[in-house]
Write a protein that holds these residues in place. Sequence first.
Motif, mmCIF file in Angstrom:
data_model
loop_
_atom_site.group_PDB
_atom_site.id
_atom_site.type_symbol
_atom_site.label_atom_id
_atom_site.label_comp_id
_atom_site.label_asym_id
_atom_site.label_seq_id
_atom_site.Cartn_x
_atom_site.Cartn_y
_atom_site.Cartn_z
ATOM 1 N N CYS A 1 5.198 -0.102 17.192
ATOM 2 C CA CYS A 1 5.964 0.120 15.966
ATOM 3 C C CYS A 1 7.209 0.941 16.242
ATOM 4 C CB CYS A 1 5.118 0.834 14.909
ATOM 5 S SG CYS A 1 5.899 0.753 13.289
ATOM 6 N N ASN B 1 8.817 2.410 13.803
ATOM 7 C CA ASN B 1 8.935 3.420 12.756
ATOM 8 C C ASN B 1 8.139 4.673 13.123
ATOM 9 O OD1 ASN B 1 10.595 1.865 10.993
ATOM 10 N ND2 ASN B 1 8.780 0.615 10.565
ATOM 11 N N ASP B 2 8.294 5.701 12.310
ATOM 12 C CA ASP B 2 7.646 6.975 12.646
ATOM 13 C C ASP B 2 7.058 7.616 11.405
ATOM 14 O OD1 ASP B 2 8.684 9.685 14.882
ATOM 15 O OD2 ASP B 2 6.847 8.512 14.697
ATOM 16 N N CYS B 3 6.318 6.826 10.638
ATOM 17 C CA CYS B 3 5.756 7.292 9.367
ATOM 18 C C CYS B 3 4.762 8.421 9.669
ATOM 19 C CB CYS B 3 5.072 6.149 8.653
ATOM 20 S SG CYS B 3 6.100 4.655 8.594
ATOM 21 N N TYR C 1 2.310 9.829 8.429
ATOM 22 C CA TYR C 1 0.885 9.752 8.073
ATOM 23 C C TYR C 1 0.138 8.691 8.885
ATOM 24 C CZ TYR C 1 3.234 5.989 5.643
ATOM 25 O OH TYR C 1 4.025 4.896 5.371
ATOM 26 N N PHE D 1 -0.231 4.719 14.067
ATOM 27 C CA PHE D 1 0.561 3.800 14.892
ATOM 28 C C PHE D 1 2.011 4.254 15.041
ATOM 29 C CE2 PHE D 1 -3.032 1.455 15.176
ATOM 30 C CZ PHE D 1 -3.180 0.268 14.499
ATOM 31 N N ARG D 2 2.395 5.387 14.425
ATOM 32 C CA ARG D 2 3.813 5.769 14.434
ATOM 33 C C ARG D 2 4.294 5.902 15.877
ATOM 34 N NH1 ARG D 2 1.326 10.441 14.227
ATOM 35 N NH2 ARG D 2 2.289 12.289 15.209
ATOM 36 N N GLY E 1 2.161 -3.833 13.317
ATOM 37 C CA GLY E 1 3.107 -2.737 13.218
ATOM 38 C C GLY E 1 4.474 -3.358 12.953
ATOM 39 N N GLU E 2 5.525 -2.532 12.824
ATOM 40 C CA GLU E 2 6.866 -3.100 12.631
ATOM 41 C C GLU E 2 7.596 -2.986 13.960
ATOM 42 O OE1 GLU E 2 10.732 -3.092 9.702
ATOM 43 O OE2 GLU E 2 9.040 -1.784 9.231
ATOM 44 N N GLU F 1 4.059 2.249 -0.078
ATOM 45 C CA GLU F 1 3.453 3.509 0.375
ATOM 46 C C GLU F 1 3.598 4.611 -0.686
ATOM 47 O OE1 GLU F 1 2.928 1.618 4.358
ATOM 48 O OE2 GLU F 1 1.816 2.630 2.760
ATOM 49 N N LYS G 1 11.969 1.595 8.328
ATOM 50 C CA LYS G 1 11.186 1.836 7.104
ATOM 51 C C LYS G 1 11.790 2.934 6.260
ATOM 52 C CE LYS G 1 6.336 1.983 5.678
ATOM 53 N NZ LYS G 1 4.930 1.881 6.149
ATOM 54 N N GLN H 1 -5.375 2.464 13.156
ATOM 55 C CA GLN H 1 -4.288 3.059 12.357
ATOM 56 C C GLN H 1 -4.829 4.238 11.550
ATOM 57 O OE1 GLN H 1 -2.615 0.448 9.382
ATOM 58 N NE2 GLN H 1 -0.581 1.354 9.618
HETATM 59 S S1 SF4 Z 1 2.461 0.810 11.509
HETATM 60 FE FE1 SF4 Z 1 3.389 0.833 9.460
HETATM 61 S S2 SF4 Z 1 2.795 2.782 8.584
HETATM 62 FE FE2 SF4 Z 1 2.462 2.910 10.788
HETATM 63 S S3 SF4 Z 1 4.337 3.813 11.635
HETATM 64 FE FE3 SF4 Z 1 4.550 1.623 11.720
HETATM 65 S S4 SF4 Z 1 5.575 1.044 9.828
HETATM 66 FE FE4 SF4 Z 1 4.783 3.107 9.580
#
Ligand code: SF4
Length: 474
Positions: free
Chosen positions: A97, A99-101, A103, A106-107, A143-144, A201, A218, A361
Amino acid sequence: MSGLPKMELSKDAVDFIDDGYLIQLLSGPPPERQQVRDIVAKSLNKQALSIEETAVLLRTNEPELLEEVFNTAHTLKETVYGNRIVLFAPLYVGNDCVNDCIYCGFRRSNPLAVRRTLTPEELREQVLKMESVGQKRSILVFGEHPKYDADFIAEQVRTVYNTKNGHGEIRRVNINAAPLDHEGYRTVKSAGIGTYQIFQETYHHDTYSRVHPPNTRKGNYLYRLDGLSRAFEAGCDDVGLGVLFGLYDWRFEVLGLVAHALHFQQRYGVGPHTISFPRLRPACGVDFPGLGSVGDEHFKRVIATLRLAVPYTGLILTARENASLRRDLMKFGVSQIDAGSRIEIGGYTEKEEKQIADREQFELGDTRSLDTVMGELLQDGYVPSFCTACYRLGRTGEHFMEFAIPGFIKRFCTPNALTTLMEYLVDYASPETRAAGEERINMELAKFEDGPVKAELEKRLNRIKQTEDRDLYF
Ligand code: SF4
């Protein structure tokens, strides 16, 4: 946003979430009892609620009125969906992924996450394992990441549909993945997907920016909010909304979900196919303060209030929640659950029952087998269903609503639920579950008036028991 790819929006894309207005609706004195009762009565007539009406339900704390909300949610579920519960199982394909969400396990900055993407052969093995216990409906989760583009997702969908073993087959594949552009959705749709799910989310703008770093894909609130509008415009007419409860005030998020559903209704003439309400769960390498901030009593109100506000939208309760809580909450309007789920990448072929946190996740709450959950549903008077007929017969989006509104679905859903249940009993069930299931089928058959539908249904149930014929849907 520097370095981020161009983000195409839908025609007239608009940010329809007004935080100030939603917060204002939730403030103020508790509503008059009669006002609450009038809104509950409106729901009982299967009419969708406005944001303002939903806020009234969320502002009341009177136990007696809340009891009426819970009872009405139960009755409404029975009226629109009968006693069937639709089953599916998630299949995580890859956890890379960009992204770095904050919570999420998988960030990209989570050093403890073990990154993996299933090869086509590994994907087939997962599907064969799922089919070997009777799963018929699945949702693929990604994931993204640029490598999980539309072509890649479409290829995974085709692999799942083409992987069959005896009576084992996945008949509906839904997707939970990143937002795409119109062309991307057309590509994925052409692979025959069911629902495309994108969770906002949180609908609260400041919280969204806080938990989704701005220099990530994201981080763009409107691009994500508009994601399912683009999907719908590209032909994906079964869409799924969702919020991760625990990031912000649960009442605000319920209003956000209802506002999103109404946006779809107003703009496209059809509401979302499903709404999911996952609650924050512990995750490997994640230390997020919102854990546990939405208590079970409030979570119960989330489900019941959504049931009243969007009577025709499926409500999905996942195995994030523990078994006993799921059993209790199901009666307040839930129409779909997953069962027998493994969410590690490659989890279905793991020998160990124990969850493998660094490939997940988040941590699952309910890890019971499909057969155990089937047995409990039957014991509690539900009809477990693996039905995929509407989507395969084009009863989706607008076409689906036509059927749903006059209640015709009951004419299709229950017979199809019973034929898919009989398939499960004959091909996969334990002796105890088979006995309970056949008893349930007889009880349901007894509710049918004598006539062509009942006669044809009995014929098909016997064909499944006595022959190798399968997939006999109405
Ligand atoms: S898998 Fe989804 S929620 Fe997790 S970091 Fe990547 S985009 Fe964000």
